[in-house]
Scaffold this motif. Sequence first.
Motif, PDB file in Angstrom:
ATOM      1  N   THR A   1     -17.110   0.727 -18.238  1.00  0.00           N
ATOM      2  CA  THR A   1     -15.686   1.107 -18.253  1.00  0.00           C
ATOM      3  C   THR A   1     -14.948   0.573 -19.478  1.00  0.00           C
ATOM      4  OG1 THR A   1     -14.559  -0.723 -17.077  1.00  0.00           O
ATOM      5  CG2 THR A   1     -15.781   0.868 -15.719  1.00  0.00           C
TER       6      THR A   1
ATOM      7  N   GLU B   1     -17.608   1.392  -8.769  1.00  0.00           N
ATOM      8  CA  GLU B   1     -17.593   0.924  -7.372  1.00  0.00           C
ATOM      9  C   GLU B   1     -19.009   0.660  -6.871  1.00  0.00           C
ATOM     10  OE1 GLU B   1     -15.827   3.410  -8.546  1.00  0.00           O
ATOM     11  OE2 GLU B   1     -13.789   3.378  -7.733  1.00  0.00           O
TER      12      GLU B   1
ATOM     13  N   THR C   1     -15.289  -6.283 -14.792  1.00  0.00           N
ATOM     14  CA  THR C   1     -15.303  -5.589 -13.500  1.00  0.00           C
ATOM     15  C   THR C   1     -16.294  -6.215 -12.511  1.00  0.00           C
ATOM     16  OG1 THR C   1     -14.903  -3.617 -14.821  1.00  0.00           O
ATOM     17  CG2 THR C   1     -15.434  -3.260 -12.505  1.00  0.00           C
TER      18      THR C   1
ATOM     19  N   ARG D   1      -3.328  -3.742 -14.125  1.00  0.00           N
ATOM     20  CA  ARG D   1      -2.829  -2.376 -13.900  1.00  0.00           C
ATOM     21  C   ARG D   1      -3.417  -1.827 -12.601  1.00  0.00           C
ATOM     22  NH1 ARG D   1      -0.551  -0.250 -18.572  1.00  0.00           N
ATOM     23  NH2 ARG D   1      -0.953  -1.522 -20.403  1.00  0.00           N
ATOM     24  N   ASP D   2      -2.617  -1.031 -11.914  1.00  0.00           N
ATOM     25  CA  ASP D   2      -3.119  -0.466 -10.660  1.00  0.00           C
ATOM     26  C   ASP D   2      -4.270   0.495 -10.938  1.00  0.00           C
ATOM     27  OD1 ASP D   2      -3.178  -0.176  -7.889  1.00  0.00           O
ATOM     28  OD2 ASP D   2      -2.100   1.714  -8.053  1.00  0.00           O
ATOM     29  N   SER D   3      -4.180   1.194 -12.067  1.00  0.00           N
ATOM     30  CA  SER D   3      -5.327   1.979 -12.526  1.00  0.00           C
ATOM     31  C   SER D   3      -5.217   2.122 -14.037  1.00  0.00           C
ATOM     32  CB  SER D   3      -5.370   3.361 -11.867  1.00  0.00           C
ATOM     33  OG  SER D   3      -4.290   4.145 -12.325  1.00  0.00           O
ATOM     34  N   TYR D   4      -6.326   2.455 -14.649  1.00  0.00           N
ATOM     35  CA  TYR D   4      -6.335   2.576 -16.105  1.00  0.00           C
ATOM     36  C   TYR D   4      -7.228   3.742 -16.487  1.00  0.00           C
ATOM     37  CZ  TYR D   4      -6.551   1.199 -21.018  1.00  0.00           C
ATOM     38  OH  TYR D   4      -6.454   1.177 -22.383  1.00  0.00           O
TER      39      TYR D   4
ATOM     40  N   ALA E   1      -8.995   5.164 -13.622  1.00  0.00           N
ATOM     41  CA  ALA E   1      -9.942   4.368 -12.830  1.00  0.00           C
ATOM     42  C   ALA E   1      -9.229   3.230 -12.100  1.00  0.00           C
ATOM     43  CB  ALA E   1     -11.025   3.800 -13.733  1.00  0.00           C
ATOM     44  N   LYS E   2      -9.518   3.117 -10.823  1.00  0.00           N
ATOM     45  CA  LYS E   2      -8.975   2.015 -10.020  1.00  0.00           C
ATOM     46  C   LYS E   2      -9.819   0.752 -10.150  1.00  0.00           C
ATOM     47  CE  LYS E   2      -5.621   3.482  -6.962  1.00  0.00           C
ATOM     48  NZ  LYS E   2      -4.454   2.708  -6.528  1.00  0.00           N
TER      49      LYS E   2
ATOM     50  N   CYS F   1     -11.964  -1.030 -12.805  1.00  0.00           N
ATOM     51  CA  CYS F   1     -12.381  -1.101 -14.207  1.00  0.00           C
ATOM     52  C   CYS F   1     -11.914  -2.426 -14.786  1.00  0.00           C
ATOM     53  CB  CYS F   1     -11.821   0.077 -15.007  1.00  0.00           C
ATOM     54  SG  CYS F   1     -10.034   0.003 -15.251  1.00  0.00           S
TER      55      CYS F   1
ATOM     56  N   SER G   1      -8.187  -3.337 -14.520  1.00  0.00           N
ATOM     57  CA  SER G   1      -7.520  -3.444 -13.218  1.00  0.00           C
ATOM     58  C   SER G   1      -8.228  -4.441 -12.297  1.00  0.00           C
ATOM     59  CB  SER G   1      -7.448  -2.073 -12.543  1.00  0.00           C
ATOM     60  OG  SER G   1      -8.742  -1.611 -12.248  1.00  0.00           O
TER      61      SER G   1
ATOM     62  N   ARG H   1      -7.261  -5.599  -8.390  1.00  0.00           N
ATOM     63  CA  ARG H   1      -8.123  -5.381  -7.222  1.00  0.00           C
ATOM     64  C   ARG H   1      -8.436  -6.717  -6.525  1.00  0.00           C
ATOM     65  NH1 ARG H   1      -6.971  -0.895  -8.633  1.00  0.00           N
ATOM     66  NH2 ARG H   1      -5.328  -1.517  -7.209  1.00  0.00           N
TER      67      ARG H   1
END
Length: 291
Positions: A35, A86, A114, A142-145, A148-149, A151, A154, A158
């Motif tokens: 990522t 994931e 990650t 960030r909530d997503s980048y 991608a949630k 990565c 973020s 998470r």
Amino acid sequence: MELLNQLPPYNLFGLENQTFEGAKVVAIPVPYDSTSSYKSGSKDGPHAIIEASRNIELYSEETGTDISDIGIFTTEELAPNLSSPEATVEQIKKEVSIIAEKGKVPLLIGGEHTITLGSVGALLEKENDLSILYFDAHSDSRDSYLGAKVCHASVARRLMDLTENLYMLGVRSIDKESAQKYGSKILYMKDMHNKDRKSIINTLLNSLSEKVYLSIDLDVLDPSEMPSVGTPEPDGMHFNEMKEIIKGVLERKTLVGLDVVELNPIPGLVAPNYLAAKLIYMILSYSFGGV
Ligand SMILES: [Mn+2]
């Protein structure tokens, strides 16, 4: 057959006769950087760290100890699941669960940041009162980048979905929303410059629970000492400052897991690789030197 004269074995710190059963610490090399958004290459980090680590002096003149006999077993490299981040996180979680179940300390060698999600995810299922001490130049919140949630940008977000006990150090790159939302969990680099190390350590000791997970993104260090990262950020932490803070914390807290991530080796430049290996050795020395 063993040669009469041979170099140390290919494992973390080049140690002879290591077994999983006899290990206190189990190192998993995770060559994963799928990522990465700026400069990829951290999948080569684990090999560079292990290679450098085979040249380390095992006696530390700093602590007066040699912790190479605590049992440090290095697994084979983990094969990332390239279908999704994931899936890779899930794989790591399974491996770390096995290690933690046996009462051993997992050590992930990255690879991109990650991977921390797998390790912390596994440990939180075992330890409910666990704090995460997160060294990073970037808040990764960030909530997503780029859609991608899960990565590298973020991963802290998470983690904060999983636990409130996360504290960040050395941040000097953060988006506005995260700064407003998570400011109280962050010790910014700009403030660290103005504080003495004892007061930083005391602040951490008061915030962290008894059991601590260390997550170290090497880009927290100043690029003058650590240029081998995907997203170098100026005005960073220094190696001796980082060691002193970690030492101060681990003298009072219990290390239950750690990761050292984002080494992105530059061909021909071995000093940063060696620094990363030495950092791992010193963390283990601070944690297990008294045992
Ligand atoms: Mn990071």
